[in-house]
Scaffold this active site. Structure first.
Site, PDB file in Angstrom:
ATOM      1  N   ASN A 122       0.854  -1.305  -0.013  1.00 42.25           N
ATOM      2  CA  ASN A 122      -0.088  -0.067  -0.042  1.00 42.25           C
ATOM      3  C   ASN A 122       0.822   1.324  -0.060  1.00 42.25           C
ATOM      4  OD1 ASN A 122      -2.106  -1.697  -0.241  1.00 42.25           O
ATOM      5  ND2 ASN A 122      -3.004  -1.241   1.901  1.00 42.25           N
TER       6      ASN A 122
ATOM      7  N   ARG B 125      -7.787  -0.828  -7.581  1.00 43.24           N
ATOM      8  CA  ARG B 125      -8.245   0.513  -7.129  1.00 43.24           C
ATOM      9  C   ARG B 125      -7.233   1.444  -7.228  1.00 43.24           C
ATOM     10  NH1 ARG B 125     -12.695   3.171  -4.632  1.00 43.24           N
ATOM     11  NH2 ARG B 125     -11.815   4.761  -3.141  1.00 43.24           N
TER      12      ARG B 125
ATOM     13  N   PRO C  39     -16.480   4.770  -2.977  1.00 39.79           N
ATOM     14  CA  PRO C  39     -16.479   5.922  -3.875  1.00 39.79           C
ATOM     15  C   PRO C  39     -15.237   6.596  -3.846  1.00 39.79           C
ATOM     16  CG  PRO C  39     -17.736   6.249  -1.911  1.00 39.79           C
ATOM     17  CD  PRO C  39     -17.158   4.950  -1.647  1.00 39.79           C
ATOM     18  N   ILE C  40     -15.261   7.673  -4.778  1.00 35.09           N
ATOM     19  CA  ILE C  40     -14.007   8.649  -5.182  1.00 35.09           C
ATOM     20  C   ILE C  40     -14.431  10.088  -5.053  1.00 35.09           C
ATOM     21  CG2 ILE C  40     -12.664   6.821  -6.461  1.00 35.09           C
ATOM     22  CD1 ILE C  40     -14.006   8.006  -8.998  1.00 35.09           C
ATOM     23  N   ASP C  41     -15.637  10.284  -4.253  1.00 33.73           N
ATOM     24  CA  ASP C  41     -16.017  11.706  -4.159  1.00 33.73           C
ATOM     25  C   ASP C  41     -15.047  12.512  -3.693  1.00 33.73           C
ATOM     26  OD1 ASP C  41     -16.720  10.037  -2.056  1.00 33.73           O
ATOM     27  OD2 ASP C  41     -17.953  11.275  -1.383  1.00 33.73           O
ATOM     28  N   LEU C  42     -14.458  12.174  -2.602  1.00 35.80           N
ATOM     29  CA  LEU C  42     -13.550  13.006  -1.783  1.00 35.80           C
ATOM     30  C   LEU C  42     -12.178  13.321  -2.723  1.00 35.80           C
ATOM     31  CD1 LEU C  42     -13.585  11.044   1.562  1.00 35.80           C
ATOM     32  CD2 LEU C  42     -14.728  13.091   1.111  1.00 35.80           C
TER      33      LEU C  42
ATOM     34  N   VAL D 286     -15.175   1.117   8.642  1.00 38.13           N
ATOM     35  CA  VAL D 286     -14.258   1.656   7.604  1.00 38.13           C
ATOM     36  C   VAL D 286     -14.956   1.309   6.504  1.00 38.13           C
ATOM     37  CG1 VAL D 286     -12.150   2.050   6.432  1.00 38.13           C
ATOM     38  CG2 VAL D 286     -12.094   1.796   8.889  1.00 38.13           C
TER      39      VAL D 286
ATOM     40  N   ARG E  74      -2.305 -10.668  -4.960  1.00 36.62           N
ATOM     41  CA  ARG E  74      -2.279  -9.086  -5.052  1.00 36.62           C
ATOM     42  C   ARG E  74      -1.471  -8.375  -3.941  1.00 36.62           C
ATOM     43  NH1 ARG E  74      -7.399  -6.414  -4.806  1.00 36.62           N
ATOM     44  NH2 ARG E  74      -5.922  -4.910  -5.048  1.00 36.62           N
TER      45      ARG E  74
HETATM   46  C1  UD1 Z   1      -6.348   1.849   1.497  1.00 33.54           C
HETATM   47  C2  UD1 Z   1      -5.983   0.717   1.212  1.00 33.54           C
HETATM   48  C3  UD1 Z   1      -6.914  -0.306   1.871  1.00 33.54           C
HETATM   49  C4  UD1 Z   1      -7.261  -0.198   2.977  1.00 33.54           C
HETATM   50  C5  UD1 Z   1      -7.675   1.525   3.187  1.00 33.54           C
HETATM   51  C6  UD1 Z   1      -8.441   1.940   4.610  1.00 33.54           C
HETATM   52  C7  UD1 Z   1      -4.378   1.045  -0.528  1.00 33.54           C
HETATM   53  C8  UD1 Z   1      -4.232   0.573  -2.042  1.00 33.54           C
HETATM   54  N1  UD1 Z   1      -5.412   0.307  -0.051  1.00 33.54           N
HETATM   55  O1  UD1 Z   1      -7.718   1.922   0.478  1.00 33.54           O
HETATM   56  O2  UD1 Z   1      -6.059  -1.670   1.818  1.00 33.54           O
HETATM   57  O3  UD1 Z   1      -8.229  -1.221   3.420  1.00 33.54           O
HETATM   58  O4  UD1 Z   1      -6.872   2.312   2.577  1.00 33.54           O
HETATM   59  O5  UD1 Z   1      -7.241   1.619   5.414  1.00 33.54           O
HETATM   60  O6  UD1 Z   1      -3.723   1.759  -0.078  1.00 33.54           O
HETATM   61  N2  UD1 Z   1     -14.215   6.793   0.709  1.00 33.54           N
HETATM   62  C9  UD1 Z   1     -15.420   7.838   0.476  1.00 33.54           C
HETATM   63  N3  UD1 Z   1     -15.039   8.658  -0.642  1.00 33.54           N
HETATM   64  C10 UD1 Z   1     -13.931   8.689  -1.213  1.00 33.54           C
HETATM   65  C11 UD1 Z   1     -12.820   7.553  -0.799  1.00 33.54           C
HETATM   66  C12 UD1 Z   1     -13.080   6.896   0.064  1.00 33.54           C
HETATM   67  O7  UD1 Z   1     -16.569   7.688   0.976  1.00 33.54           O
HETATM   68  O8  UD1 Z   1     -13.619   9.334  -2.094  1.00 33.54           O
HETATM   69  C13 UD1 Z   1     -14.722   5.900   1.925  1.00 33.54           C
HETATM   70  C14 UD1 Z   1     -14.617   4.520   1.416  1.00 33.54           C
HETATM   71  O9  UD1 Z   1     -15.665   3.914   0.697  1.00 33.54           O
HETATM   72  C15 UD1 Z   1     -14.392   3.697   2.673  1.00 33.54           C
HETATM   73  C16 UD1 Z   1     -13.705   4.616   3.575  1.00 33.54           C
HETATM   74  O10 UD1 Z   1     -13.607   6.086   3.021  1.00 33.54           O
HETATM   75  O11 UD1 Z   1     -15.379   3.340   3.398  1.00 33.54           O
HETATM   76  C17 UD1 Z   1     -12.089   4.474   3.446  1.00 33.54           C
HETATM   77  O12 UD1 Z   1     -11.498   4.364   2.211  1.00 33.54           O
HETATM   78  P1  UD1 Z   1      -9.994   4.801   1.873  1.00 33.54           P
HETATM   79  O13 UD1 Z   1      -9.262   5.111   3.281  1.00 33.54           O
HETATM   80  O14 UD1 Z   1     -10.095   5.748   0.680  1.00 33.54           O
HETATM   81  O15 UD1 Z   1      -9.370   3.595   1.349  1.00 33.54           O
HETATM   82  P2  UD1 Z   1      -8.582   3.180   0.193  1.00 33.54           P
HETATM   83  O16 UD1 Z   1      -7.579   4.365   0.011  1.00 33.54           O
HETATM   84  O17 UD1 Z   1      -9.341   2.768  -1.019  1.00 33.54           O
END
Ligand code: UD1
Length: 420
Positions: free
Chosen positions: A23, A94, A124-127, A329, A399
């Site tokens: 990661n 992702r 999602p990727i809204d943030l 989370v 992976r």
């Molecule tokens: C990263 C890690 C993953 C880990 C996660 C949480 C990598 C490649 N992956 O994933 O292994 O499980 O952190 O520690 O580093 N969210 C939103 N909007 C956004 C982005 C996220 O609502 O734009 C939400 C997600 O749906 C989720 C939460 O935020 O519920 C945490 O996601 P995030 O911290 O972004 O995880 P990743 O970066 O995808």
């Protein structure tokens, strides 16, 4: 196609050395897009996800030399950097979406397919997008692609994240390195991988302060140079082997780990009655007594990692009493429950929690890895289940675990990969 056969094994004993963090390394690779010269990334684990990111960088025009033996990746800047990241690569993983920030910073325009990856919730990727918009990018969505454009360059801004998303913090941080003026990311994620990325960016000449706290301050610079960086050790693999020691009532010493990165896991194991001796870069975990049920709530760092939740569930499944795991989370990260119940566990899902009634033993069964960490949890369960556990869809495990069979065999566990 391959599957893993795991046989009931005795206590796992010995020493295991942890490799670089997946990661972290994926983000370091994405960050190399920003550099005007070559970058060297050390301690790169041999993983499917790393191969995907290398192919993605090459498709953008970078040259990537990956020496799997020395675990070093060298990237060379593209002569003509492409700004479009195609569906077939992004949907595999992702984390490949993390090229958007650097591409936008460097080219002023980026078109990236909507991401895929482990099916552990809506994700999602809204943030990420709100962050780019705050930096002045115009973001449009269509035909499965996201296009972000900032023709006159990005401009520093104040961004508050509704949730401390790891990916959003990283993507925005990379985009902001070359924005005009100052960017503040508030309620930023504090994971060790964020600090690793910030250190790499600073080695490249960026001005990033506060990584590891909830406010990151980035003062934009006009260009970034090449840098050499060593990836931090993988705290989730370390946590997996800590659980392996506990579940098999073994005695494992884990080397090349930052013990402060796995504090919440250490604390929960101790609460269960497991002995954990931790020094700075080495941890010994052992037990021979009964394991007590404990409650676990997953949280952003420094809380208990969601990426160790499934492995911990395998452990709690054979502990004495009732445990509750609350997953805060990801909203849908209990797909492994059905699989572990096939092995004789007694786990019930109640909303965002799993109630685990400890059983005396598990039985080997045919199961499938539903995601990366779920797969690791089934390996752990298989080590203590009567008979043989057959795990399908192990590409998920590949992976994120560079040498799970080799490590487990070296600790005395019985596991083998068979091609089907
Ligand atoms: C990263 C890690 C993953 C880990 C996660 C949480 C990598 C490649 N992956 O994933 O292994 O499980 O952190 O520690 O580093 N969210 C939103 N909007 C956004 C982005 C996220 O609502 O734009 C939400 C997600 O749906 C989720 C939460 O935020 O519920 C945490 O996601 P995030 O911290 O972004 O995880 P990743 O970066 O995808």
């Amino acid at each position: 196609m391959a599957k893993l056969l795991v046989e009931k094994s005795g206590p796992l004993k010995g020493t295991v050395k942890i490799k670089g963090a997946k990661n972290s390394v994926l983000k370091l690779m994405a960050a190399s897009i920003l550099a005007d010269d070559s970058c060297t990334i050390e301690s790169v684990p041999e993983l499917l996800d790393v191969e995907v990111m290398a192919t993605l960088l090459e498709s953008l025009g970078l040259k990537v030399d990956y020496n799997r033996e020395t675990e070093v990746i060298e990237t060379y800047p593209a002569e003509d950097l492409k700004c479009e990241a195609p569906y077939d690569l992004i949907q595999k993983m992702r984390a490949s979406f993390l090229v958007l920030g650097p591409l936008l910073a460097k080219k002023g325009i980026a078109k990236v397919s909507m991401p895929g990856g482990c099916a552990i919730g809506a994700r999602p990727i809204d943030l990420h997008l709100k962050g780019f918009q705050a930096l002045g990018a115009e973001v449009t969505l269509g035909h499965g692609y996201i296009e972000a454009k900032a023709e006159h360059g990005l401009v520093g801004s104040e961004i508050y994240l509704d949730f401390p998303s790891v990916g959003a913090t990283e993507n925005i941080m990379m985009a902001a390195t070359m924005a005009k003026g100052q960017t503040l990311i508030q309620n930023a994620a504090k994971e060790p991988e964020i600090i690793d990325l910030a250190n790499f960016l600073n080695e490249m000449g960026a001005n990033v302060k506060g990584a590891g706290t909830d406010t990151i301050r980035i003062n934009g610079v006009t260009s970034l140079k090449g840098a050499k960086h060593q990836t931090i050790p993988d705290r989730i693999i370390a946590a997996t082997y800590m659980v392996a020691a506990a579940i098999t009532k073994g005695d494992i010493t884990i080397e090349n780990v930052v013990s402060s990165h796995v504090k919440p896991v250490t604390a929960k194991l101790r609460e269960m009655g497991v002995t954990v001796e931790d020094e700075d870069d080495r941890i010994r975990v052992y037990t021979d007594g009964p394991l007590k049920a404990v409650d676990v709530t997953t949280l952003p760092y420094p809380g208990f990692p969601t990426d160790a939740q499934a492995q911990f569930m395998a452990l709690l499944a054979i502990s004495e009493g009732t445990s509750v795991i609350s997953e805060t989370v990801f909203e849908n990260r209990f797909r492994h429950v059905a699989e572990i119940n096939r092995m004789g566990a007694n786990v019930k899902i109640e909303g965002h929690s799993a109630v685990i009634q400890g059983v005396e033993s598990l039985q080997g069964a045919q199961v499938k890895a539903t995601d990366l960490r779920a797969g690791a949890a089934l390996v752990l369960a298989g080590l203590v289940a009567e008979g043989i556990t057959e795990i399908d869809e192990i590409y998920h495990i590949d992976r994120g675990y560079p040498q799970i069979e080799k490590d487990i065999v070296s600790l005395g566990g019985k596991i083998k990969r068979v091609e089907i």
